[in-house]
Design an enzyme around this catalytic site. Structure first.
Site, PDB file in Angstrom:
ATOM      1  N   LYS A 159       0.798  -1.224   0.000  1.00  0.00           N
ATOM      2  CA  LYS A 159       0.000   0.000   0.000  1.00  0.00           C
ATOM      3  C   LYS A 159       0.836   1.283   0.000  1.00  0.00           C
ATOM      4  O   LYS A 159       0.432   2.301  -0.540  1.00  0.00           O
ATOM      5  CB  LYS A 159      -0.944   0.027   1.212  1.00  0.00           C
ATOM      6  CG  LYS A 159      -1.966  -1.091   1.255  1.00  0.00           C
ATOM      7  CD  LYS A 159      -3.048  -0.857   0.257  1.00  0.00           C
ATOM      8  CE  LYS A 159      -4.259  -1.772   0.356  1.00  0.00           C
ATOM      9  NZ  LYS A 159      -4.188  -3.024   1.086  1.00  0.00           N
TER      10      LYS A 159
ATOM     11  N   GLU B  29      -9.860   5.628   3.098  1.00  0.00           N
ATOM     12  CA  GLU B  29     -10.629   4.525   3.667  1.00  0.00           C
ATOM     13  C   GLU B  29      -9.627   3.420   3.958  1.00  0.00           C
ATOM     14  O   GLU B  29      -8.548   3.383   3.364  1.00  0.00           O
ATOM     15  CB  GLU B  29     -11.675   4.035   2.664  1.00  0.00           C
ATOM     16  CG  GLU B  29     -11.185   2.981   1.648  1.00  0.00           C
ATOM     17  CD  GLU B  29     -10.092   3.473   0.702  1.00  0.00           C
ATOM     18  OE1 GLU B  29      -9.964   4.701   0.534  1.00  0.00           O
ATOM     19  OE2 GLU B  29      -9.341   2.633   0.155  1.00  0.00           O
TER      20      GLU B  29
ATOM     21  N   SER C  17       1.841  -9.807  -0.639  1.00  0.00           N
ATOM     22  CA  SER C  17       1.465  -8.391  -0.557  1.00  0.00           C
ATOM     23  C   SER C  17       1.705  -7.734   0.791  1.00  0.00           C
ATOM     24  O   SER C  17       1.852  -6.520   0.871  1.00  0.00           O
ATOM     25  CB  SER C  17      -0.007  -8.227  -0.956  1.00  0.00           C
ATOM     26  OG  SER C  17      -0.828  -9.089  -0.196  1.00  0.00           O
TER      27      SER C  17
END
Ligand SMILES: *Cc1c(COP(=O)(O)O)cnc(C)c1O
Length: 397
Positions: free
Chosen positions: A93, A115, A382
């Protein structure tokens, strides 16, 4: 690539998917964002700054690690892990958050909102906002705050306000609704750092471009290690940003099989899952046209996954296109399979994966028996599993 590229040229669309399905009041902000992104793309200075940040602050390039024990366990092809879990803040991210804070600063925005589902995007956003000295508000479903509490504490430590969202299922979709609502009210001075390759154009393109560094590095690294491209690349799919990030630079390499793994929750036929591409149909949601979980009347069907980061009823529009083009195979793994896969990786390789990433690992059970010993399989790991320790501890009992 040329073929896929031409089809995506209608601005803001991937075939019939994407677009801008938004209230009129948001249009100026999206236009401004599009212009800012154009400038960013064409500015060597910005590109250099982005690359510098990824290297010096995030710690890129992340390793492409040969998982010898996992490979031995499955007795098939060679398994490599792209270690996005080793990024600063613990997931992919941050790549997007770094890029988007540069855009926000370029647009002279004073306030950042986001969010978050698993909390990884909230932490990444709170991190870049702290560094930029900008006010930061993160919307998070109350249910997710409970299951990913360590990330709530991290965001608060970083100075962000975490706003609990109680509506709906109190998960990612509801947090996204609240963030969009906030943006609508405060659009002049606020930038919304969306956390996945979703939402109205230009967000899906921007997020994909900031995440494609994963695939670019992977390509270079596997060429260096094996002197050829891989046979398979696997990634979990929530909104689809880590998947499109690693897939994108390989789209034109037809011999590289791309596999996206969605969450089938309590089972694909249980009615409680998040397997949007396997079981959804085209609809409009969060500003985009895309595959969507919906009931027979077109109402959004409530998604479910034990993993907060995959618990979303929509998916990035580019994935919808790639599914229809049959360029990417979309499959699924359920809660139990993901938990088993997380344990297996941890015990064999000493790496505790995020529960989201564990869904991609789970698919190895099905894939590996079909592989030959000289096949190369790459999995996008990830994120790391620290945030999931509560869930893992329960499971181990
Ligand atoms: C957020 C998250 C995901 C799911 O989001 P995508 O946009 O589909 O990548 C997957 N893994 C981790 C570790 C995450 O934090």
């Amino acid at each position: 690539m040329s073929n896929l590229k031409t089809k995506t040229e209608k601005k803001g669309y991937f075939g019939p998917y994407g677009g801008q399905f938004i209230p009129e009041t948001l249009r100026p902000a999206l236009l401004q964002l599009e212009e800012a992104y154009e400038a960013f793309k064409n500015s060597q200075e910005f590109q250099d700054k982005f690359k510098w940040e990824l290297k010096e602050y995030v710690g890129r390039p992340t390793p492409l690690y040969f998982a010898a024990n996992l490979t031995k366990h499955y007795k098939g092809g060679k398994i490599y892990l792209k270690r996005e879990d080793l990024n600063h803040t613990g997931a992919h991210k941050i790549n997007n958050a770094i890029g988007q804070i540069l855009l926000a600063q370029f647009m002279k925005k004073k306030r950042i909102i986001a969010e978050t589902g698993a909390g990884q995007h909230g932490v990444a956003t709170a991190t870049v906002a702290a560094r930029a000295g900008l006010e930061c508000v993160v919307y998070m479903g109350a249910e997710d705050m409970e299951r990913q509490y360590p990330n709530v504490q991290r965001m608060r430590m970083l100075g962000a306000a975490v706003e609990p969202v109680h509506s709906g299922t109190a998960t990612l979709k509801d947090a996204t609704n609240e963030a969009l609502r906030d943006w609508l009210k405060n659009v002049e001075h606020t930038h919304y750092i969306i956390g996945s390759a979703v939402g109205p154009y230009p967000f899906p393109v921007i997020v994909r471009d900031f995440q494609k560094i994963i695939g670019e590095e992977t390509r270079e690294q596997i060429n260096e290690k094996a002197n050829r491209l891989p046979d398979y690349i696997l990634a979990c799919v929530g909104g689809g940003s880590n998947a499109i990030g690693i897939f994108y630079p390989f789209l034109s390499d037809k011999n590289v099989k791309l596999i996206g793994v969605e969450a089938s929750g309590k089972g694909i036929d249980s009615g409680e899952h998040s397997a949007t591409l396997s079981r959804g149909a085209a609809g409009v949601f969060h500003g985009m046209r895309t595959y969507l979980l919906q009931d027979s009347e077109g109402q959004v069907q409530l998604p479910y996954s034990l993993s907060a980061g995959l618990d979303y009823p929509g998916v990035g529009p580019e994935h919808s296109f790639l599914k229809d083009q049959q360029r990417v195979d979309y499959v699924y793994a359920d809660d139990r399979q993901a938990l088993d896969a997380a344990k297996l990786l941890t015990r064999l390789e000493g790496i505790i994966p995020a529960l989201e990433s564990a869904h991609a690992l789970a698919y190895l059970e099905e894939l590996m028996p079909k592989t030959k010993s000289d096949d190369i399989i790459i999995i996008n790991l990830s994120g790391r599993g620290d945030k999931d320790m509560n869930i893992y501890s329960e499971y181990l009992k």
